[in-house]
Design a protein around this motif. Structure first.
Motif, PDB file in Angstrom:
ATOM      1  N   UNK A  77       0.793  -1.227   0.000  1.00 26.29           N
ATOM      2  CA  UNK A  77       0.000   0.000   0.000  1.00 26.29           C
ATOM      3  C   UNK A  77       0.821   1.269   0.000  1.00 26.29           C
ATOM      4  N   UNK A  78       2.082   1.173  -0.330  1.00 30.78           N
ATOM      5  CA  UNK A  78       2.953   2.350  -0.390  1.00 30.78           C
ATOM      6  C   UNK A  78       3.714   2.322  -1.709  1.00 30.78           C
ATOM      7  N   UNK A  79       3.546   3.376  -2.511  1.00 29.97           N
ATOM      8  CA  UNK A  79       4.176   3.386  -3.818  1.00 29.97           C
ATOM      9  C   UNK A  79       5.697   3.440  -3.720  1.00 29.97           C
ATOM     10  N   UNK A  80       6.221   4.070  -2.672  1.00 29.20           N
ATOM     11  CA  UNK A  80       7.672   4.116  -2.504  1.00 29.20           C
ATOM     12  C   UNK A  80       8.251   2.709  -2.424  1.00 29.20           C
ATOM     13  N   UNK A  81       7.523   1.784  -1.815  1.00 29.36           N
ATOM     14  CA  UNK A  81       7.994   0.399  -1.698  1.00 29.36           C
ATOM     15  C   UNK A  81       7.631  -0.418  -2.929  1.00 29.36           C
TER      16      UNK A  81
ATOM     17  N   UNK B 166       0.358   1.649 -13.666  1.00 34.27           N
ATOM     18  CA  UNK B 166       0.487   2.717 -12.673  1.00 34.27           C
ATOM     19  C   UNK B 166       1.643   3.626 -13.088  1.00 34.27           C
ATOM     20  N   UNK B 167       1.419   4.939 -13.035  1.00 35.66           N
ATOM     21  CA  UNK B 167       2.464   5.862 -13.478  1.00 35.66           C
ATOM     22  C   UNK B 167       3.542   6.058 -12.421  1.00 35.66           C
ATOM     23  N   UNK B 168       4.512   6.903 -12.728  1.00 32.31           N
ATOM     24  CA  UNK B 168       5.660   7.089 -11.845  1.00 32.31           C
ATOM     25  C   UNK B 168       5.295   7.712 -10.508  1.00 32.31           C
ATOM     26  N   UNK B 169       4.087   8.242 -10.379  1.00 32.83           N
ATOM     27  CA  UNK B 169       3.619   8.827  -9.115  1.00 32.83           C
ATOM     28  C   UNK B 169       2.722   7.870  -8.328  1.00 32.83           C
ATOM     29  N   UNK B 170       2.573   6.647  -8.833  1.00 29.67           N
ATOM     30  CA  UNK B 170       1.765   5.663  -8.118  1.00 29.67           C
ATOM     31  C   UNK B 170       0.273   5.804  -8.360  1.00 29.67           C
ATOM     32  N   UNK B 171      -0.096   6.414  -9.476  1.00 35.57           N
ATOM     33  CA  UNK B 171      -1.512   6.639  -9.801  1.00 35.57           C
ATOM     34  C   UNK B 171      -1.875   5.800 -11.023  1.00 35.57           C
ATOM     35  N   UNK B 172      -3.046   5.184 -10.972  1.00 35.35           N
ATOM     36  CA  UNK B 172      -3.505   4.387 -12.104  1.00 35.35           C
ATOM     37  C   UNK B 172      -3.569   5.241 -13.365  1.00 35.35           C
ATOM     38  N   UNK B 173      -3.023   4.731 -14.450  1.00 28.84           N
ATOM     39  CA  UNK B 173      -3.091   5.446 -15.714  1.00 28.84           C
ATOM     40  C   UNK B 173      -4.536   5.533 -16.203  1.00 28.84           C
ATOM     41  N   UNK B 174      -5.301   4.493 -15.920  1.00 30.91           N
ATOM     42  CA  UNK B 174      -6.732   4.482 -16.275  1.00 30.91           C
ATOM     43  C   UNK B 174      -7.529   4.156 -15.016  1.00 30.91           C
ATOM     44  N   UNK B 175      -7.766   5.157 -14.152  1.00 31.16           N
ATOM     45  CA  UNK B 175      -8.396   4.889 -12.855  1.00 31.16           C
ATOM     46  C   UNK B 175      -9.866   4.488 -12.991  1.00 31.16           C
ATOM     47  N   UNK B 176     -10.344   3.777 -11.948  1.00 26.02           N
ATOM     48  CA  UNK B 176     -11.753   3.372 -11.899  1.00 26.02           C
ATOM     49  C   UNK B 176     -12.627   4.469 -11.301  1.00 26.02           C
ATOM     50  N   UNK B 177     -12.026   5.311 -10.485  1.00 32.70           N
ATOM     51  CA  UNK B 177     -12.812   6.298  -9.725  1.00 32.70           C
ATOM     52  C   UNK B 177     -12.228   7.698  -9.893  1.00 32.70           C
ATOM     53  N   UNK B 178     -13.101   8.689  -9.685  1.00 36.77           N
ATOM     54  CA  UNK B 178     -12.698  10.098  -9.758  1.00 36.77           C
ATOM     55  C   UNK B 178     -13.086  10.761  -8.442  1.00 36.77           C
ATOM     56  N   UNK B 179     -12.144  11.556  -7.890  1.00 38.19           N
ATOM     57  CA  UNK B 179     -12.361  12.151  -6.572  1.00 38.19           C
ATOM     58  C   UNK B 179     -11.978  13.626  -6.552  1.00 38.19           C
ATOM     59  N   UNK B 180     -12.671  14.327  -5.695  1.00 40.36           N
ATOM     60  CA  UNK B 180     -12.243  15.679  -5.380  1.00 40.36           C
ATOM     61  C   UNK B 180     -11.277  15.617  -4.200  1.00 40.36           C
TER      62      UNK B 180
ATOM     63  N   UNK C 105      -1.979  -4.016 -22.276  1.00 38.79           N
ATOM     64  CA  UNK C 105      -1.040  -3.673 -23.336  1.00 38.79           C
ATOM     65  C   UNK C 105       0.050  -2.750 -22.806  1.00 38.79           C
ATOM     66  N   UNK C 106       1.185  -2.754 -23.464  1.00 36.59           N
ATOM     67  CA  UNK C 106       2.292  -1.900 -23.056  1.00 36.59           C
ATOM     68  C   UNK C 106       1.903  -0.439 -23.215  1.00 36.59           C
ATOM     69  N   UNK C 107       2.337   0.347 -22.250  1.00 36.84           N
ATOM     70  CA  UNK C 107       1.975   1.766 -22.280  1.00 36.84           C
ATOM     71  C   UNK C 107       2.857   2.568 -23.240  1.00 36.84           C
ATOM     72  N   UNK C 108       4.032   2.010 -23.561  1.00 35.60           N
ATOM     73  CA  UNK C 108       5.010   2.678 -24.422  1.00 35.60           C
ATOM     74  C   UNK C 108       5.538   3.974 -23.813  1.00 35.60           C
ATOM     75  N   UNK C 109       5.289   4.161 -22.517  1.00 36.69           N
ATOM     76  CA  UNK C 109       5.715   5.378 -21.828  1.00 36.69           C
ATOM     77  C   UNK C 109       6.722   5.070 -20.739  1.00 36.69           C
ATOM     78  N   UNK C 110       6.473   3.997 -19.974  1.00 38.03           N
ATOM     79  CA  UNK C 110       7.327   3.701 -18.816  1.00 38.03           C
ATOM     80  C   UNK C 110       8.718   3.281 -19.255  1.00 38.03           C
ATOM     81  N   UNK C 111       9.637   3.299 -18.307  1.00 37.78           N
ATOM     82  CA  UNK C 111      11.026   2.977 -18.591  1.00 37.78           C
ATOM     83  C   UNK C 111      11.191   1.559 -19.124  1.00 37.78           C
TER      84      UNK C 111
END
Length: 607
Positions: free
Chosen positions: A445-449, A494-508, A596-602
């Protein structure tokens, strides 16, 4: 004896009177109206109907029937005498029938003491239909028993454990034996004043006892015998050692040869397995008493023939109850086809928090034989409401306490280890912990890890399968991402900030994270029910991978109801709405199998 019987009848009379004052049984109650319907049907259809007196009901002891009738029914072939019996739970409990013509207990199958018949459960509507079908089944059972020796033998064999145990008040024995191995062999027995434990090896017994918190003393371990019978035994069972040993010689392979090797002045426990045509495999046990050594030299080793001869001529036997605690039985009652793969599997669980602890517990419960736990944190009170551990573990390392709890609950687990460090520390100090695992499950549950874990996975020359599991904000959705080969990276999801590239939910405001009145104590406010869905999803994906039902990388999602996400001030994303059925607002599960590959990540750039 007469005074005891009178006291028993007086006690029963008092209980019946008390029951009749019970509003559940009084006039106009379901019990009363149903009893009236039953009485009317009996009077209309039986040749004779008489109300049973308290002394007639008292013979059934703890069954505590509070009313009943003696009836006589004549068919074209014969006349049947029955007791129709009702307990305090009627009409929600079955109508019991006892056959009163003769005593056929342990002579006919499905006949209990005092003639009570064990009949199939009926789900017919209406009291009249139920009593008609019960009487029909009772007469059919009696006629089959009267006319067919083959029927009696087959029915006895299908439920041989019940009849074996019915006739003895024996001491409980617990078995760890592998009954898939039908070879006759010596086994090991540990016993104290509470119970006996039988196993395949001293090491197996020692491990089980230590996991359960028992002290192990090698000096009290003895040997016994396990073997399979060609056919399940049926009554009448042998009462003397000589008859029992003769039956073994005819109905088994090599058991008597093994028995001959146990000195006659030692008791001999024999565990017997038998496979039925319809009910699987069952275990029973017999203990042959130790024989007096008077007249024999104490230290002399006697030949096998002498040992067996003295067993036949002296002593007595006791039939014993035996309870299976082996993994095949505990994890699926011999029906779990994937159990062998699970027992041989090695799973490394990273993160023993609210989600990881539940997943680890469920893996052990499912039969995974080897588990390693890594978590550097201690349990705090606020974790307890959604954690597998309780308040008795507060202030202690989660991984250590979880290991202890799993070991005690599932003592037949082969190995369970724990490390009270971060996964990076363990990898640096003891990298072999990460080698040769069937699967790694990350619930940190921690993106750093988890970001670093993904980098490590991407860097490997050979695939190390990992399942990444987590909950969305406020527990509105759960994820299990299985990266089982190098065709794709977690970074594609998941992107480099630990956020889903295509998230299921939207939040304020970032999902309305909650905080405690202290620095660095933000948390997601999800509860134990949200964790249940997540741990079930992740564990199921893990089990399917370990049993070769998943071979490619995939992403499973459990999405809660629309009302739940609205209550939490969120909404479903456009990505999620691709999978949600139109107009459906309930909870459901779906798979994103076309990753499918994102073609963005390292990782993609590297390839």
């Amino acid at each position: 004896m007469g005074q005891i019987q009178i006291k028993h009848q007086e006690k029963l009379k008092k209980l019946v009177e008390e029951d009749m004052l019970n509003p559940l049984l009084s006039s106009g109650s379901a019990f009363d109206t149903s009893k009236t319907v039953l009485w009317q049907w009996l009077n209309k259809n039986a040749d004779v109907v008489k109300t049973l007196a308290l002394k007639d009901l008292s013979i059934y002891g703890n069954n505590r029937f509070i009313c009943g009738w003696m009836i006589v029914i004549t068919t074209s072939n014969q006349t049947f005498k029955f007791h129709i019996l009702l307990d305090t739970y009627f009409p929600y409990s079955p109508i019991r029938i006892a056959y009163k013509t003769n005593d056929f207990f342990l002579k006919w199958p499905h006949v209990e003491p005092n003639g009570l018949l064990c009949l199939p459960a009926e789900n017919n509507n209406g009291i009249e239909e139920k009593i008609y079908k019960n009487l029909f089944n009772a007469i059919e059972l009696i006629e089959n028993c009267q006319n067919s020796e083959q029927f009696r033998e087959k029915e006895f064999q299908d439920e041989f454990i019940s009849y074996w145990n019915h006739s003895t008040g024996s001491v409980q024995i617990n078995s760890l034996l592998d009954i898939s191995n039908t070879t006759s062999r010596l086994i090991y027995i540990w016993s104290d004043s509470k119970f006996k434990l039988v196993g395949e090896s001293i090491e197996q017994i020692e491990s089980w006892l230590k996991h359960e918190g028992f002290d192990f003393n090698l000096s009290i371990v003895t040997t016994g015998i396990f073997g399979f019978l060609h056919k399940p035994p049926i009554p009448p069972f042998p009462q003397k050692p000589i008859n029992f040993i003769k039956a073994l010689a005819k109905n088994s392979n090599n058991i008597t040869e093994l028995l001959a090797k146990i000195p006659f002045n030692e008791s001999a426990l024999i565990v017997l397995g038998a496979k039925t045509a319809n009910s699987g495999t069952g275990l029973i046990a017999v203990e042959l008493s130790a024989q007096s050594i008077n007249g024999f030299r104490r230290k002399k080793l006697y030949r096998d023939r002498i040992n067996l001869l003295l067993r036949k001529k002296r002593g007595f036997l006791n039939r014993k109850n035996i309870q299976r605690l082996d993994a095949q039985w505990v994890h699926g009652r011999d029906q779990n086809e994937g159990l062998k793969a699970l027992q041989n599997a090695k799973v490394l669980v990273l993160g023993c928090g609210s989600l990881g602890s539940q997943v680890a517990m469920r893996l052990a419960q499912s039969g995974v034989g080897n588990i390693t736990l890594i978590d550097h944190d201690t349990l705090v009170p606020a974790n307890v409401g959604r954690h597998a551990l309780g308040v008795n573990s507060v202030g202690k390392f989660k991984s250590t306490e979880l290991k202890r709890e799993i070991r005690k609950k599932y003592p037949h687990i082969q190995t369970i280890k724990s490390y009270c460090k971060t996964w990076q520390q363990v990898y640096t100090e003891k990298s072999d912990v990460f080698n040769n695992n069937s699967l790694i499950i990350s619930c940190m549950g921690e993106w750093t890890a988890e970001g670093q874990l993904s980098d490590w996975q991407d860097s490997l020359m050979t695939p190390h399968p990992i399942i990444y599991g987590w909950l969305d904000e406020n527990g509105t959705a759960s994820h299990a991402v299985a990266i089982v080969n190098q065709s794709i990276s977690l970074k594609c999801i998941i992107n480099e900030n630990g956020i889903l590239r295509n998230p299921e939910t939207i939040w304020e405001k970032g999902g309305l994270m909650q905080t405690e009145p202290a620095c660095g104590t933000s948390f997601q406010p999800y509860g134990p029910l949200d964790v249940v869905h997540a741990e079930a999803l992740i564990t199921r994906v893990a089990i399917e991978f370990l049993t070769n039902k998943i071979s490619s990388s995939t992403h499973y999602v459990y999405a809660g109801s629309t009302s739940k996400i609205k209550d939490a001030k969120g909404e479903w994303s456009t990505e999620h709405l691709k999978y949600r059925p139109i107009g459906f607002e309930g909870a459901f599960e779906y798979e994103k199998s076309l990753l499918s590959k994102c073609q963005i990540c390292e990782q993609c750039k590297k390839i």
